[in-house]
Design a protein around this motif. Structure first.
Motif, PDB file in Angstrom:
ATOM      1  N   ASN A  10      23.310  19.388  39.291  1.00 40.83           N
ATOM      2  CA  ASN A  10      23.319  21.332  38.976  1.00 40.83           C
ATOM      3  C   ASN A  10      24.925  21.512  39.131  1.00 40.83           C
ATOM      4  O   ASN A  10      24.307  22.499  39.749  1.00 40.83           O
ATOM      5  N   GLY A  11      25.464  20.800  39.071  1.00 44.23           N
ATOM      6  CA  GLY A  11      27.048  21.403  39.688  1.00 44.23           C
ATOM      7  C   GLY A  11      27.424  20.364  41.619  1.00 44.23           C
ATOM      8  O   GLY A  11      27.068  20.976  42.288  1.00 44.23           O
ATOM      9  N   GLU A  36      25.313  15.777  35.583  1.00 40.96           N
ATOM     10  CA  GLU A  36      25.647  17.032  35.895  1.00 40.96           C
ATOM     11  C   GLU A  36      26.525  17.883  37.291  1.00 40.96           C
ATOM     12  O   GLU A  36      26.165  18.850  37.355  1.00 40.96           O
ATOM     13  N   LYS A  38      29.580  19.064  36.580  1.00 38.83           N
ATOM     14  CA  LYS A  38      29.843  20.297  36.567  1.00 38.83           C
ATOM     15  C   LYS A  38      30.971  20.534  36.718  1.00 38.83           C
ATOM     16  O   LYS A  38      31.497  21.058  36.806  1.00 38.83           O
ATOM     17  N   SER A  57      33.869  12.074  33.058  1.00 38.91           N
ATOM     18  CA  SER A  57      33.185  13.153  33.022  1.00 38.91           C
ATOM     19  C   SER A  57      34.145  13.242  31.239  1.00 38.91           C
ATOM     20  O   SER A  57      34.561  12.896  30.633  1.00 38.91           O
ATOM     21  N   HIS A  61      33.943  19.567  27.845  1.00 43.10           N
ATOM     22  CA  HIS A  61      32.584  20.394  28.369  1.00 43.10           C
ATOM     23  C   HIS A  61      31.957  19.899  29.617  1.00 43.10           C
ATOM     24  O   HIS A  61      31.385  19.250  29.619  1.00 43.10           O
ATOM     25  N   LYS A  62      32.619  20.944  30.139  1.00 41.35           N
ATOM     26  CA  LYS A  62      32.364  20.354  31.711  1.00 41.35           C
ATOM     27  C   LYS A  62      30.774  20.614  32.351  1.00 41.35           C
ATOM     28  O   LYS A  62      30.769  19.663  33.809  1.00 41.35           O
ATOM     29  N   ALA A  63      30.037  21.413  31.739  1.00 35.18           N
ATOM     30  CA  ALA A  63      28.635  21.132  31.684  1.00 35.18           C
ATOM     31  C   ALA A  63      27.703  20.091  31.454  1.00 35.18           C
ATOM     32  O   ALA A  63      26.477  19.974  31.442  1.00 35.18           O
TER      33      ALA A  63
END
Length: 70
Positions: A10-11, A36, A38, A57, A61-63
């Motif tokens: 998540n990042g 994820e 991001k 990637s 959309h980086k997310a």
């Protein structure tokens, strides 16, 4: 036996600030898969000697789910 770790971070930039490298050095997996992240490769300063890195990637959309494997 091969040691594989799969982790939804998540990042990636956030986990790099939270002892990610210590975790990695303690676990020393043969394969590490991060989802994820991001981030795109040019946004992260990360080198893990002895490991190869592949990124998949999303372009716009980086997310979206990304994948890193060593």
């Amino acid at each position: 036996m091969t040691k594989l770790i799969s982790w939804n971070v998540n990042g990636i930039r956030a986990v790099l600030k939270k002892n990610f490298l210590e975790f990695f050095e303690d676990e020393m997996p043969d394969i590490l898969c991060l989802q994820e992240t991001k981030a795109h490769p040019d946004q992260v300063d990360l080198e893990l000697p002895g490991y190869e890195m592949w990124w998949n990637s999303a372009e716009n959309h980086k997310a979206a789910a990304e994948f890193m494997q060593w």
